[in-house]
Write a protein that holds these residues in place. Structure first.
Motif, short mmCIF file in Angstrom:
data_model
loop_
_atom_site.label_atom_id
_atom_site.label_comp_id
_atom_site.label_asym_id
_atom_site.label_seq_id
_atom_site.Cartn_x
_atom_site.Cartn_y
_atom_site.Cartn_z
N GLN A 1 93.02 13.40 72.22
CA GLN A 1 92.93 14.40 73.28
C GLN A 1 94.26 15.11 73.48
O GLN A 1 94.31 16.32 73.62
CB GLN A 1 92.47 13.75 74.59
CG GLN A 1 91.07 13.18 74.56
CD GLN A 1 89.97 14.24 74.45
OE1 GLN A 1 90.25 15.43 74.34
NE2 GLN A 1 88.73 13.81 74.46
N GLU B 1 89.51 20.20 66.95
CA GLU B 1 88.52 20.37 68.00
C GLU B 1 88.62 19.25 69.03
O GLU B 1 89.09 18.15 68.72
CB GLU B 1 87.11 20.37 67.40
CG GLU B 1 86.86 21.54 66.45
CD GLU B 1 86.93 22.87 67.17
OE1 GLU B 1 86.07 23.14 68.02
OE2 GLU B 1 87.88 23.64 66.89
N ARG C 1 84.85 14.42 71.03
CA ARG C 1 83.64 14.15 71.81
C ARG C 1 83.15 12.75 71.45
O ARG C 1 82.74 12.49 70.32
CB ARG C 1 82.57 15.19 71.51
CG ARG C 1 83.04 16.63 71.74
CD ARG C 1 81.95 17.64 71.47
NE ARG C 1 82.45 19.01 71.51
CZ ARG C 1 82.69 19.69 72.62
NH1 ARG C 1 82.48 19.12 73.80
NH2 ARG C 1 83.15 20.93 72.58
N THR C 2 83.18 11.85 72.43
CA THR C 2 82.83 10.45 72.18
C THR C 2 81.55 10.02 72.87
O THR C 2 81.14 8.87 72.73
CB THR C 2 83.97 9.53 72.65
OG1 THR C 2 84.17 9.71 74.06
CG2 THR C 2 85.26 9.86 71.92
N GLN C 3 80.92 10.92 73.61
CA GLN C 3 79.72 10.54 74.35
C GLN C 3 78.64 10.02 73.41
O GLN C 3 78.32 10.63 72.40
CB GLN C 3 79.18 11.74 75.14
CG GLN C 3 78.02 11.39 76.06
CD GLN C 3 77.60 12.58 76.91
OE1 GLN C 3 78.15 13.66 76.78
NE2 GLN C 3 76.65 12.36 77.79
#
Length: 214
Positions: free
Chosen positions: A91, A116, A119-121
């Motif tokens: 991040q 980019e 995104r870990t969801q």
């Protein structure tokens, strides 16, 4: 780090393939994912198969690097031997670029950096490195890209101040300098992998006193 591993190139930096150190917007198949975020975040959720390798694991209280031997031992505790093609994610851009640059300097075969947002969801936890080495690092370090402050004083190469957004010098073999290894190596990554400049780096934080950086 020990001076033996900071050999100054007496000629321009050697040719290098842009594909072995570059930013990317995609996660590639077969790449070993290195998560540079703090361990608590990586352990909570990361990309599939990710290994947690926080930037702070490599830094002392003054953001200095440990010895080369300790760096390579630490990489072995993450199961790396240098032959892998890795994708560094995170991040915080500076932390991500620092880890990516250190891996490249250590000799990692191929280092790509995910530009980019991470995104870990919906994904599982990343794997923390071990307390003992599980793999022996075998890749040769890219010694020609490391430069000592003493070598800068003696040979006076062009310098690039990591604090400047737009460096004035783009000379092949110019040396990135900063107050500490964290900022210097992160900026080295941004210039070499991001802009294709054949720069080197002084990670000791001593070169700003050697002359006027560009």
């Amino acid at each position: 780090m020990r001076s033996a591993l900071f050999a100054l190139a007496l000629i321009a930096a050697p040719a290098w393939a842009a594909s072995d150190f570059a930013y990317t917007r995609k996660v590639g198949a077969g790449e070993a994912v290195i998560d540079s975020r703090p361990l608590a975040d990586c352990s909570r959720a990361s990309l599939p198969g990710a290994r947690c390798l926080p930037a702070e694991d490599f830094l002392g209280t003054s953001r200095q690097l440990p010895s080369a031997r300790d760096i390579l031992w630490l990489l072995g505790t993450a199961g790396l031997d240098g032959s892998e093609s890795v994708l560094v994610v995170g991040q915080d851009e500076t932390a991500r670029d620092f880890v990516a640059g250190l891996l490249y300097l250590a000799g990692q075969k191929s280092v790509r950096i995910l530009s980019e947002p991470l995104r870990t969801q919906g994904h599982g936890a990343g794997a923390a490195r071990g307390v003992v080495r599980s793999t022996v690092w075998t890749a040769p370090m890219r010694d020609r890209l490391w430069v000592l402050g003493a070598d800068i004083l003696r040979n006076k190469p062009a310098l690039i101040d990591a604090r400047q957004a737009k460096p004035k010098s783009s000379a092949s073999g110019a040396v990135v300098v900063a107050d500490d290894a964290y900022q210097a190596i992160a900026r080295f990554t941004q210039l070499r992998a991001g802009r294709g400049l054949a720069v080197r780096v002084d990670p000791d934080g001593l070169a700003l006193a050697a002359g006027s950086a560009q």
